[in-house]
Design an enzyme around this catalytic site. Structure first.
Site, PDB file in Angstrom:
ATOM      1  CB  SER A   6      -0.899   0.017   1.234  1.00 32.95           C
ATOM      2  OG  SER A   6      -1.469   1.311   1.355  1.00 32.95           O
ATOM      3  CG  HIS A  31      -3.760  -1.541  -1.701  1.00 34.92           C
ATOM      4  ND1 HIS A  31      -4.839  -2.334  -2.026  1.00 34.92           N
ATOM      5  CD2 HIS A  31      -4.188  -0.724  -0.708  1.00 34.92           C
ATOM      6  CE1 HIS A  31      -5.874  -2.020  -1.263  1.00 34.92           C
ATOM      7  NE2 HIS A  31      -5.509  -1.041  -0.457  1.00 34.92           N
ATOM      8  CG  ASP A  33      -5.150   2.423   0.734  1.00 34.81           C
ATOM      9  OD1 ASP A  33      -6.098   1.624   0.596  1.00 34.81           O
ATOM     10  OD2 ASP A  33      -4.057   2.098   1.220  1.00 34.81           O
ATOM     11  CG  MET A  35      -8.382   7.032   2.338  1.00 35.86           C
ATOM     12  SD  MET A  35      -7.595   7.035   3.945  1.00 35.86           S
ATOM     13  CE  MET A  35      -6.752   5.435   3.885  1.00 35.86           C
ATOM     14  CG  HIS A  64      -9.219   0.072  -0.757  1.00 35.15           C
ATOM     15  ND1 HIS A  64      -8.633  -0.109   0.496  1.00 35.15           N
ATOM     16  CD2 HIS A  64     -10.573   0.024  -0.541  1.00 35.15           C
ATOM     17  CE1 HIS A  64      -9.566  -0.251   1.407  1.00 35.15           C
ATOM     18  NE2 HIS A  64     -10.756  -0.178   0.815  1.00 35.15           N
ATOM     19  CG  MET A  66     -11.414   3.119   1.794  1.00 30.62           C
ATOM     20  SD  MET A  66      -9.872   3.123   2.738  1.00 30.62           S
ATOM     21  CE  MET A  66      -8.706   3.247   1.388  1.00 30.62           C
ATOM     22  CG  MET A 135     -11.543  -2.910   4.900  1.00 21.94           C
ATOM     23  SD  MET A 135     -10.039  -2.506   4.007  1.00 21.94           S
ATOM     24  CE  MET A 135      -9.093  -1.624   5.248  1.00 21.94           C
ATOM     25  N   GLY A 142      -3.128   4.130   7.700  1.00 17.85           N
ATOM     26  CA  GLY A 142      -2.163   3.050   7.732  1.00 17.85           C
ATOM     27  C   GLY A 142      -1.626   2.903   9.152  1.00 17.85           C
ATOM     28  CG  ASP A 175      -6.137  -2.899   3.012  1.00 19.41           C
ATOM     29  OD1 ASP A 175      -5.074  -2.592   3.573  1.00 19.41           O
ATOM     30  OD2 ASP A 175      -6.796  -2.105   2.302  1.00 19.41           O
TER      31      ASP A 175
HETATM   32  C1  DX5 Z   1      -6.429   1.493   5.388  1.00 16.75           C
HETATM   33  C2  DX5 Z   1      -5.907   1.177   4.012  1.00 16.75           C
HETATM   34  C3  DX5 Z   1      -4.786   0.215   4.001  1.00 16.75           C
HETATM   35  C4  DX5 Z   1      -3.549   0.699   4.700  1.00 16.75           C
HETATM   36  C5  DX5 Z   1      -2.761  -0.492   5.162  1.00 16.75           C
HETATM   37  O1  DX5 Z   1      -7.600   2.216   5.282  1.00 16.75           O
HETATM   38  O2  DX5 Z   1      -6.947   0.612   3.239  1.00 16.75           O
HETATM   39  O3  DX5 Z   1      -4.477  -0.178   2.676  1.00 16.75           O
HETATM   40  O4  DX5 Z   1      -2.729   1.493   3.904  1.00 16.75           O
HETATM   41  O5  DX5 Z   1      -1.688  -0.036   5.906  1.00 16.75           O
HETATM   42  P1  DX5 Z   1      -0.987  -0.940   6.999  1.00 16.75           P
HETATM   43  O6  DX5 Z   1      -0.443  -2.127   6.299  1.00 16.75           O
HETATM   44  O7  DX5 Z   1       0.076  -0.045   7.549  1.00 16.75           O
HETATM   45  O8  DX5 Z   1      -2.037  -1.292   8.020  1.00 16.75           O
HETATM   46 ZN    ZN Z   2      -6.480  -0.266   1.256  1.00 16.02          ZN
END
Ligand code: DX5
Ligand code: ZN
Length: 221
Positions: A6, A31, A33, A35, A64, A66, A135, A142, A175
């Site tokens: 990610s 990956h 993310d 948001m 991904h 969100m 999830m 993260g 994830d």
């Molecule tokens: C959280 C994200 C993840 C995140 C994972 O909302 O969807 O992809 O970046 O990070 P780690 O591996 O640090 O938990």
């Molecule tokens: Zn993610």
């Protein structure tokens, strides 16, 4: 096991270097993310950044989203370069139609669910997606700790897919809080893909961090 680091944990001031570093370290997918500061309490990046990333990467972009309005924005993310586009089931108006739409545009479709969302909500959409993103933290940031009920949720989704006769073509990705220890737990429950941010980008040896995740055995239990 496939590994999708990610880039949320990358150094954004050197994003191109980070993408090259992680690709050459053995990442299978990247990956990304997205948001929106609404569906989750954090804001990351959107279409212009993804388009530029797409222009320099060689591995598939595992995007991904969100966001509160996945039905409205999905087309833009496929056009920007998402090879796999995963939306959340919670805000989707019509998850089946959305999955079909993403596939009609030439991308693979994924569906994700928050830790508190019952796995049974996936039943109707499962036959229409290529991947389920389970999830194992509350989406938004993260670096959070892995939630202990994730392996059981993976197992139940895997069993549901087997019952529906689609287990062989469905990928289950996990994830949040994934490292070599938690990866083993979800691998044993049937995970096919591991998303890992901080454990890969924060490792002093990224090649070794990815290799240790790839070496985890998956089970179609
Ligand atoms: C959280 C994200 C993840 C995140 C994972 O909302 O969807 O992809 O970046 O990070 P780690 O591996 O640090 O938990
Ligand atoms: Zn993610």
């Amino acid at each position: 096991m496939l590994v999708s680091p990610s880039i949320l944990s990358a150094d954004f001031l050197h994003l191109a270097d980070e993408l090259r570093s992680i690709e050459s370290a053995g990442a299978d997918w990247l990956h990304v993310d997205v948001m929106d500061g609404h569906f989750v309490p954090n804001l990351t990046f959107g279409l212009p950044v993804i388009k530029q990333m797409k222009s320099i990467v060689t591995k598939p972009l595992d995007v991904h989203i969100m966001v509160s309005n996945p039905d409205e924005v999905a087309a833009g993310y496929v056009d920007a370069g998402a090879d796999l586009l995963t939306f959340h089931i919670e805000p989707a108006n019509d998850p089946v139609a959305l999955a079909k739409f993403i596939k009609s545009k030439g991308a693979r479709a994924g569906v994700s669910l928050r830790p508190a969302t019952p796995v049974e909500t996936l039943e109707r959409v499962l036959p229409h997606v290529d991947l389920v993103l389970v999830m194992s933290v509350n989406p938004g940031f993260g670096g959070q700790s892995f939630m202990g009920d994730a392996p059981d949720r993976v197992k139940r989704i895997s069993a549901m897919a087997t019952r529906l006769g689609i287990r062989e073509k469905l990928k289950i990705s996990v994830d949040g809080g994934i490292n070599a220890t938690t990866g083993v737990l979800v691998g044993a429950s049937g995970a096919d893909v591991l998303v890992a941010g901080s454990s890969v980008f924060g490792a002093t040896d990224r090649v070794a961090a990815i290799a240790s995740l790839k070496a985890i055995k998956t089970s179609l239990a």
